[in-house]
Design a protein around this motif. Structure first.
Motif, short mmCIF file in Angstrom:
data_model
loop_
_atom_site.label_atom_id
_atom_site.label_comp_id
_atom_site.label_asym_id
_atom_site.label_seq_id
_atom_site.Cartn_x
_atom_site.Cartn_y
_atom_site.Cartn_z
N ASN A 4 6.23 -2.97 -4.09
CA ASN A 4 5.92 -3.03 -5.51
C ASN A 4 4.45 -3.33 -5.79
O ASN A 4 4.09 -3.53 -6.96
CB ASN A 4 6.79 -4.10 -6.18
CG ASN A 4 8.27 -3.78 -6.07
OD1 ASN A 4 8.75 -2.82 -6.66
ND2 ASN A 4 9.00 -4.57 -5.30
N SER A 5 3.63 -3.36 -4.74
CA SER A 5 2.21 -3.65 -4.90
C SER A 5 1.36 -2.52 -4.33
O SER A 5 1.76 -1.84 -3.38
CB SER A 5 1.84 -4.96 -4.19
OG SER A 5 2.57 -6.04 -4.72
N LYS A 11 -5.60 -5.50 -6.56
CA LYS A 11 -4.19 -5.36 -6.18
C LYS A 11 -3.30 -5.41 -7.42
O LYS A 11 -3.39 -6.34 -8.22
CB LYS A 11 -3.79 -6.46 -5.21
CG LYS A 11 -2.38 -6.31 -4.65
CD LYS A 11 -2.13 -7.36 -3.56
CE LYS A 11 -0.76 -7.18 -2.92
NZ LYS A 11 -0.53 -8.15 -1.82
N THR A 13 0.60 -5.35 -8.84
CA THR A 13 2.04 -5.50 -8.60
C THR A 13 2.76 -5.26 -9.92
O THR A 13 2.39 -5.83 -10.95
CB THR A 13 2.37 -6.91 -8.09
OG1 THR A 13 1.67 -7.15 -6.87
CG2 THR A 13 3.86 -7.06 -7.84
N THR A 14 3.78 -4.41 -9.90
CA THR A 14 4.54 -4.14 -11.13
C THR A 14 5.97 -4.64 -10.97
O THR A 14 6.48 -4.78 -9.86
CB THR A 14 4.56 -2.64 -11.47
OG1 THR A 14 5.41 -1.93 -10.56
CG2 THR A 14 3.16 -2.03 -11.43
N GLY A 25 3.35 -6.56 -15.12
CA GLY A 25 2.56 -6.47 -13.91
C GLY A 25 1.61 -7.63 -13.75
O GLY A 25 1.40 -8.43 -14.67
N ASP A 28 -4.37 -8.61 -9.49
CA ASP A 28 -5.05 -9.65 -8.72
C ASP A 28 -6.36 -9.08 -8.18
O ASP A 28 -6.39 -7.97 -7.66
CB ASP A 28 -4.16 -10.10 -7.56
CG ASP A 28 -4.58 -11.44 -6.98
OD1 ASP A 28 -5.44 -12.09 -7.58
OD2 ASP A 28 -4.04 -11.81 -5.93
#
Length: 352
Positions: A4-5, A11, A13-14, A25, A28
């Motif tokens: 998921n990233s 970075k 992620t959702t 989401g 990062d």
């Protein structure tokens, strides 16, 4: 569920499902001090959202982004940017007929086999609605890379192709029609074709072309992290994508080296750009251009055989609100994923 990233330093992620409370989401690695244009983020979301024209799904979602962290007084703080996109127009009953059935060419069967469970409401996590979170992350990445210009457009729908070189197109016309094709004549033919396909209860695929300009020399890493390899992974991670080619692509395989080589100018630019702006996996300063092929949407309003969870072949007719052609709404998604890739490599370059 893993995977998921996306990205190393920038970075993304959702999380969330098509018919859950919200999508969302976490970004990062975004540098601090970026003055965000929230209207630009809203515009990209509006380009992707459902219900925007008569040739896309009529699900009505405002796709309003709520930022929870990482932004203060309109600027990024350098801490993780968290956000959610509430789902407000779910009609889960539209999917009750497939609770025990696997739709042809959907992820239903493999999800059930892999996890022993699936969210049948709109496909759950496998729904293309997940891409809304990618567009948020991509819109911020675009603002981080303000000098780089990323423009995607529809270059084909079914058998209808726009073969005009991108250098001869006016990108300002991309948003002038619901198909998002910068050639008005081709756009009108494509739109009529999509309308006809919809009347038949069928769907059709197409191609999105993306052009990235003002890219500095040096983005990308040799061997396994080549720029074009990461772009390919990014595009192939988008729902319904079946193919990716950059530069001369598959047509280059029919050429001789004497025809394909990009000869240099004294300033390091090249006379031609069949390399597609990338050599040895590293950007060379020329335009990066690539094409992304999308299959026809799997849900059609016609009766087809499906498989139920007891191993029986049963007839099923599609219901609900679906795109007859996904490519017009895929344009901002392609741009977003390209921006995320470039933002990641931009930050990697700054570590040297």
């Amino acid at each position: 569920m893993a995977g998921n990233s996306f990205g190393k330093l920038y970075k993304v992620t959702t999380f969330g499902e098509s018919h859950g409370e919200a999508l969302g989401g976490i970004i990062d690695g975004c540098p601090p001090g970026i003055q965000l244009d929230f209207e630009a983020i809203e515009l990209d979301m509006a380009r992707r959202k459902p219900g925007q024209s008569a040739i896309v799904t009529q699900r009505k979602e405002p796709d309003a982004v709520q930022f929870l962290s990482g932004i203060f007084e309109g600027k990024t703080t350098g801490t993780p940017i968290g956000f959610i996109i509430p789902n407000t127009n779910q009609k889960s009953d539209d999917y009750s007929h497939i609770k025990d059935n696997y739709r042809p060419s959907h992820a239903d069967y493999v999800y059930d086999q892999k996890y022993g469970f699936r969210d049948y409401r709109g496909g759950g996590r496998s729904s293309a609605r997940e891409t809304a979170s990618r567009v948020v992350a991509g819109a911020i990445a675009k603002q981080m890379l303000s000098e780089i210009k990323i423009n995607a457009y529809v270059s084909s729908v079914g058998p209808i192709h726009l073969d005009t070189p991108y250098q001869e197109l006016d990108f300002s016309k991309i948003e002038s029609n619901p198909v998002r094709c910068p050639d008005e004549k081709s756009a009108a033919i494509m739109e009529e074709y999509i309308r006809d396909i919809r009347k038949q209860g069928d769907t059709v695929g197409g191609v999105v072309t993306c052009v990235i300009q003002n890219v500095p020399v040096g983005l990308g890493e040799p061997v396994f992290d080549k720029l074009h390899a990461e772009l390919g992974k990014a595009m192939l991670s988008i729902n319904a994508v079946k193919g990716f080619e950059y530069g001369s692509g598959f047509s280059g395989s029919e050429m001789k080296g004497s025809e394909h080589n990009d000869l240099y100018n004294p300033d390091g630019t090249t006379k031609t750009n069949l390399s597609g702006g990338i050599q040895g996996g590293i950007s060379n300063g020329m335009d990066i251009y690539f094409r992304v092929a999308f299959k026809p949407v799997a849900t059609i309003m016609q009766t087809q055989d499906s498989l139920d969870n007891k191993g029986n072949i049963t007839p099923m007719t599609g219901k609900g609100r679906h795109d007859p052609c996904v490519v017009p709404r895929a344009v901002p998604i392609v741009e977003a994923m390209a921006a995320i890739v470039l933002a990641d490599f931009y930050l990697i370059n700054k570590t040297y």
